[in-house]
Design an enzyme around this catalytic site. Structure first.
Site, PDB file in Angstrom:
ATOM      1  N   GLY A 104      41.676  40.791  89.916  1.00  0.00           N
ATOM      2  CA  GLY A 104      42.070  39.831  89.540  1.00  0.00           C
ATOM      3  C   GLY A 104      41.637  38.447  89.987  1.00  0.00           C
ATOM      4  O   GLY A 104      41.131  38.562  91.186  1.00  0.00           O
ATOM      5  N   ASP A 105      41.690  37.195  89.021  1.00  0.00           N
ATOM      6  CA  ASP A 105      40.624  36.046  89.653  1.00  0.00           C
ATOM      7  C   ASP A 105      39.305  36.774  90.073  1.00  0.00           C
ATOM      8  O   ASP A 105      38.878  35.466  91.477  1.00  0.00           O
ATOM      9  CB  ASP A 105      42.073  36.198  91.649  1.00  0.00           C
ATOM     10  CG  ASP A 105      43.689  35.533  91.026  1.00  0.00           C
ATOM     11  OD1 ASP A 105      44.017  35.186  89.683  1.00  0.00           O
ATOM     12  OD2 ASP A 105      44.268  36.300  91.760  1.00  0.00           O
ATOM     13  N   GLU A 106      38.532  37.193  89.630  1.00  0.00           N
ATOM     14  CA  GLU A 106      37.436  37.435  89.175  1.00  0.00           C
ATOM     15  C   GLU A 106      36.561  36.000  88.825  1.00  0.00           C
ATOM     16  O   GLU A 106      35.611  35.842  89.062  1.00  0.00           O
ATOM     17  CB  GLU A 106      37.088  38.636  88.905  1.00  0.00           C
ATOM     18  CG  GLU A 106      37.083  39.445  89.576  1.00  0.00           C
ATOM     19  CD  GLU A 106      38.956  39.958  88.608  1.00  0.00           C
ATOM     20  OE1 GLU A 106      39.145  39.748  88.159  1.00  0.00           O
ATOM     21  OE2 GLU A 106      39.504  41.780  89.051  1.00  0.00           O
ATOM     22  N   GLY A 107      37.318  35.486  88.380  1.00  0.00           N
ATOM     23  CA  GLY A 107      36.532  34.638  87.542  1.00  0.00           C
ATOM     24  C   GLY A 107      36.436  34.453  85.203  1.00  0.00           C
ATOM     25  O   GLY A 107      35.500  34.018  85.862  1.00  0.00           O
ATOM     26  N   LYS A 108      37.057  35.615  84.932  1.00  0.00           N
ATOM     27  CA  LYS A 108      37.082  36.101  84.048  1.00  0.00           C
ATOM     28  C   LYS A 108      36.759  35.240  83.355  1.00  0.00           C
ATOM     29  O   LYS A 108      36.299  34.556  82.072  1.00  0.00           O
ATOM     30  CB  LYS A 108      37.696  37.096  83.700  1.00  0.00           C
ATOM     31  CG  LYS A 108      37.875  37.932  84.485  1.00  0.00           C
ATOM     32  CD  LYS A 108      38.843  39.394  83.840  1.00  0.00           C
ATOM     33  CE  LYS A 108      40.115  38.896  84.415  1.00  0.00           C
ATOM     34  NZ  LYS A 108      40.475  38.374  85.890  1.00  0.00           N
ATOM     35  N   ALA A 167      48.832  35.560  83.877  1.00  0.00           N
ATOM     36  CA  ALA A 167      47.801  35.600  84.016  1.00  0.00           C
ATOM     37  C   ALA A 167      47.408  34.409  84.312  1.00  0.00           C
ATOM     38  O   ALA A 167      48.176  33.230  84.006  1.00  0.00           O
ATOM     39  CB  ALA A 167      46.545  36.233  82.856  1.00  0.00           C
ATOM     40  N   GLY A 168      46.409  33.628  84.743  1.00  0.00           N
ATOM     41  CA  GLY A 168      46.350  32.013  84.626  1.00  0.00           C
ATOM     42  C   GLY A 168      44.464  31.934  85.254  1.00  0.00           C
ATOM     43  O   GLY A 168      43.829  32.505  86.131  1.00  0.00           O
ATOM     44  N   HIS A 169      44.076  31.211  83.932  1.00  0.00           N
ATOM     45  CA  HIS A 169      42.707  31.440  83.666  1.00  0.00           C
ATOM     46  C   HIS A 169      41.764  29.803  84.022  1.00  0.00           C
ATOM     47  O   HIS A 169      42.565  29.440  82.614  1.00  0.00           O
ATOM     48  CB  HIS A 169      41.921  31.951  82.031  1.00  0.00           C
ATOM     49  CG  HIS A 169      42.236  33.561  82.493  1.00  0.00           C
ATOM     50  ND1 HIS A 169      41.714  34.280  81.425  1.00  0.00           N
ATOM     51  CD2 HIS A 169      41.990  34.655  83.213  1.00  0.00           C
ATOM     52  CE1 HIS A 169      42.327  35.247  82.052  1.00  0.00           C
ATOM     53  NE2 HIS A 169      42.518  35.911  83.103  1.00  0.00           N
ATOM     54  N   THR A 184      54.235  38.544  90.269  1.00  0.00           N
ATOM     55  CA  THR A 184      53.767  36.493  89.887  1.00  0.00           C
ATOM     56  C   THR A 184      55.920  35.569  89.143  1.00  0.00           C
ATOM     57  O   THR A 184      55.131  35.162  89.422  1.00  0.00           O
ATOM     58  CB  THR A 184      52.893  37.015  88.199  1.00  0.00           C
ATOM     59  OG1 THR A 184      52.961  37.012  87.506  1.00  0.00           O
ATOM     60  CG2 THR A 184      51.540  36.785  89.214  1.00  0.00           C
ATOM     61  N   GLN A 223      43.955  39.550  84.914  1.00  0.00           N
ATOM     62  CA  GLN A 223      44.217  40.874  86.191  1.00  0.00           C
ATOM     63  C   GLN A 223      43.015  41.888  85.934  1.00  0.00           C
ATOM     64  O   GLN A 223      41.603  41.055  85.593  1.00  0.00           O
ATOM     65  CB  GLN A 223      45.718  41.592  85.832  1.00  0.00           C
ATOM     66  CG  GLN A 223      46.447  40.811  85.937  1.00  0.00           C
ATOM     67  CD  GLN A 223      47.605  40.344  84.136  1.00  0.00           C
ATOM     68  OE1 GLN A 223      46.839  41.341  83.235  1.00  0.00           O
ATOM     69  NE2 GLN A 223      47.240  39.187  84.600  1.00  0.00           N
ATOM     70  N   THR A 248      49.904  45.801  87.335  1.00  0.00           N
ATOM     71  CA  THR A 248      50.947  44.684  87.237  1.00  0.00           C
ATOM     72  C   THR A 248      50.910  46.471  86.703  1.00  0.00           C
ATOM     73  O   THR A 248      50.952  47.335  86.552  1.00  0.00           O
ATOM     74  CB  THR A 248      50.073  43.801  86.326  1.00  0.00           C
ATOM     75  OG1 THR A 248      51.020  43.433  85.027  1.00  0.00           O
ATOM     76  CG2 THR A 248      48.586  44.359  85.800  1.00  0.00           C
ATOM     77  N   LYS A 285      30.686  33.136  92.118  1.00  0.00           N
ATOM     78  CA  LYS A 285      30.905  32.895  92.783  1.00  0.00           C
ATOM     79  C   LYS A 285      30.743  32.814  94.046  1.00  0.00           C
ATOM     80  O   LYS A 285      30.381  32.454  95.013  1.00  0.00           O
ATOM     81  CB  LYS A 285      31.685  32.628  93.214  1.00  0.00           C
ATOM     82  CG  LYS A 285      33.188  32.010  92.361  1.00  0.00           C
ATOM     83  CD  LYS A 285      34.597  31.995  93.094  1.00  0.00           C
ATOM     84  CE  LYS A 285      36.175  31.076  93.682  1.00  0.00           C
ATOM     85  NZ  LYS A 285      37.260  30.780  93.611  1.00  0.00           N
TER      86      LYS A 285
HETATM   87  P1  IMP Z   1      53.134  41.121  87.799  1.00  0.00           P
HETATM   88  O1  IMP Z   1      51.681  41.169  86.527  1.00  0.00           O
HETATM   89  O2  IMP Z   1      53.693  39.480  88.179  1.00  0.00           O
HETATM   90  O3  IMP Z   1      54.355  42.216  87.768  1.00  0.00           O
HETATM   91  O4  IMP Z   1      52.767  41.465  89.113  1.00  0.00           O
HETATM   92  C1  IMP Z   1      51.984  42.423  89.874  1.00  0.00           C
HETATM   93  C2  IMP Z   1      50.921  42.533  90.900  1.00  0.00           C
HETATM   94  O5  IMP Z   1      49.709  41.993  89.933  1.00  0.00           O
HETATM   95  C3  IMP Z   1      50.994  41.142  91.522  1.00  0.00           C
HETATM   96  O6  IMP Z   1      49.949  41.925  93.137  1.00  0.00           O
HETATM   97  C4  IMP Z   1      50.233  39.785  91.496  1.00  0.00           C
HETATM   98  O7  IMP Z   1      49.651  39.179  92.567  1.00  0.00           O
HETATM   99  C5  IMP Z   1      49.491  40.881  90.705  1.00  0.00           C
HETATM  100  N1  IMP Z   1      49.031  39.742  89.220  1.00  0.00           N
HETATM  101  C6  IMP Z   1      49.250  39.556  88.460  1.00  0.00           C
HETATM  102  N2  IMP Z   1      48.642  39.068  87.675  1.00  0.00           N
HETATM  103  C7  IMP Z   1      47.759  38.596  87.988  1.00  0.00           C
HETATM  104  C8  IMP Z   1      45.696  37.504  87.705  1.00  0.00           C
HETATM  105  O8  IMP Z   1      46.322  37.010  87.003  1.00  0.00           O
HETATM  106  N3  IMP Z   1      45.196  37.485  89.143  1.00  0.00           N
HETATM  107  C9  IMP Z   1      45.923  38.371  89.627  1.00  0.00           C
HETATM  108  N4  IMP Z   1      47.112  39.291  90.109  1.00  0.00           N
HETATM  109  C10 IMP Z   1      48.320  38.589  89.521  1.00  0.00           C
HETATM  110 MG    MG Z   2      43.721  34.467  87.711  1.00  0.00          MG
END
Ligand code: IMP
Ligand code: MG
Length: 437
Positions: free
Chosen positions: A17-21, A44-46, A134, A229, A244, A336
């Site tokens: 995750g967080d690859e910059g999608k 997610a956080g884009h 999260t 993710q 996740t 990046k």
């Molecule tokens: P959950 O998805 O909130 O249940 O979290 C499970 C795992 O996935 C944890 O290690 C989170 O940090 C990771 N995770 C969930 N969503 C993201 C994301 O968008 N980016 C990076 N890591 C994520």
């Molecule tokens: Mg993210």
């Protein structure tokens, strides 16, 4: 990436995750008529930068920033309606017209307040073995979905049915909370009145998202399926249990919006020029804290959803190759690259060893993955600012060589290279490839 032959494109994260999608999707969305999310939720956080403006999107596809794109949340997404409402209000405040542009599947499941309560209580109870979720209620919502006890968007039109599902859910949540010796309790009436606040908004947004996507493809439209993710967080293929709860890999895109796998033309995997992970679990190429902090500062590696510091490491070839296999990647986007501009040397893990012997298949257990020793190759740095480069030819030779090694290590051709957060800070690689530049 889109062309006459490529009308349905999946973009997936090929690391943790967080690859910059968000940025890659934003760049590609310009040509898309529909952009759809197919799994995950507000975990997610884009992050997308448009001019001086920065947008952080959790649920709404990044395509929303192009006025023509229709944005859908497919059946595979778990929707927190209050987060959705907040996100929509935030976009409107910033002048983005949303009218008729967002559609949500009636088959999508709702994240309810007790899912968040359970997520938090379960993490508390795990102590040092916690996953580092999260806290957005993702796992408990998917659990209800698979257990056939969830509340779907379409259920909202029937209040009596909604109350029955919520009341059963609240009772079950309280049983679990008591079992965990947690003090939190859930009240059905409180959940029902919260649902009242968002019910009509949700019903107004309902659409036949699967039908819409199939119809759009039928008339030659261009559909972008936006993953959240990354492959290593996939519930089947990732580093279970530090994952996740959804299918983040490309196969999930078909299921998560309601198309067949044959409808997908290309799968673009997004990787950073290095790697990061947030939350617990193994990360073979993780850097020692001093070097990690340098990369974290240079790359702004703090979670877009939780603000947590991410754990940085060198580019992991075995992860990229594995992700390429399980996703069926047809191309790679590297993001990046510019973050590495000031390093004298950069490393790539080209393989792993376990007890001194080379590791063949990608480890399926976190114990094994936690025990591997990466085999590194050191590449010379380029010590030059790449943020202004717009063609492969403008990149320093050492940077091009590094990209060539990433391509070899991952076994997938690079088609896009990101050299900064801005939309324009993107290099398209011609079909002739990296070596041709
Ligand atoms: P959950 O998805 O909130 O249940 O979290 C499970 C795992 O996935 C944890 O290690 C989170 O940090 C990771 N995770 C969930 N969503 C993201 C994301 O968008 N980016 C990076 N890591 C994520
Ligand atoms: Mg993210």
């Amino acid at each position: 990436m889109f062309s006459d032959d490529v009308r349905c494109l999946v973009v997936v994260g090929a690391q943790w995750g967080d690859e910059g999608k968000g940025k890659v999707v934003d760049v590609l969305a310009e040509q898309a008529t529909i952009v759809a999310r197919y799994q995950g939720g507000a975990n997610a956080g884009h992050t997308v930068r448009v001019g001086e403006d920065e947008f952080i999107l959790h649920l709404i596809p990044s395509g929303i920033l192009y006025p023509e794109a229709r944005c859908l949340l497919g059946n595979g997404v778990v929707i927190d309606p209050w987060t959705l409402a907040k996100e929509m209000a935030g976009l409107r405040e910033r002048g983005i017209d949303l009218d008729g542009r967002i559609g949500i599947s009636r088959r999508a499941h709702l994240v309810l307040p007790y899912h968040r309560t359970l997520d938090a209580a379960q993490e508390r109870s795990r102590g040092s073995a916690k996953i580092g979720t999260t806290g957005r209620g993702i796992g408990p919502t998917y659990r209800d979905k698979i257990a056939r006890t969830g509340l779907r968007v379409g259920d909202l039109k029937d209040l009596k049915r909604t109350r029955t599902i919520v009341s059963d859910g609240a009772n079950r949540a309280n049983v679990v909370l008591r079992g965990l010796k947690d003090e939190a309790r859930v009240e059905c009436d409180a959940v029902m009145s919260s649902i009242e606040e968002v019910r009509s908004m949700m019903l107004d947004l309902c659409a036949d998202t699967g039908d819409e996507i199939r119809a759009e493809l039928g008339v030659g439209g261009r559909v972008l399926l936006e993953g959240a993710q990354g492959a290593m967080l996939d519930v089947d293929h990732g580093t279970y249990p530090f994952v996740t709860s959804s299918t983040t890999t490309a196969g999930g895109a078909a299921v998560g919006v309601g198309i067949g796998p044959t409808a997908i033309d290309e799968v673009l995997g997004v990787v950073k020029a290095y790697i990061t992970r947030v939350g617990a679990g193994p990360l073979p190429t993780e850097l020692p804290e001093k070097e990690a902090e340098r990369l974290r500062q240079l790359g702004g590696e703090f979670g877009a959803t939780t603000g947590r510091p991410r754990r940085p490491g060198w580019f992991d070839g075995p992860v990229a190759r594995y992700a390429s296999g399980v996703n069926g990647l047809t191309a790679l986007a590297i993001t990046k690259l510019d973050v590495l501009d000031t390093f004298d040397a950069v490393k790539i893990a080209t393989g792993y060893e376990l007890d001194g012997a080379p590791v063949g298949a990608f480890p399926d257990s976190v114990e094994d993955l936690g025990a591997v020793v990466p085999v590194y190759e050191t590449c010379s740095g380029w010590n030059a600012d790449t943020t202004g480069c717009r063609t492969m030819g403008e990149l320093p030779t050492a940077a091009r060589q590094y990209l060539g090694r990433l391509e070899e290590a991952s076994g997938t051709p690079i088609r896009i290279v990101g050299v900064g957060a801005a939309r324009g800070a993107t290099i398209r690689v011609s079909d002739a490839g990296i070596a041709a530049a």
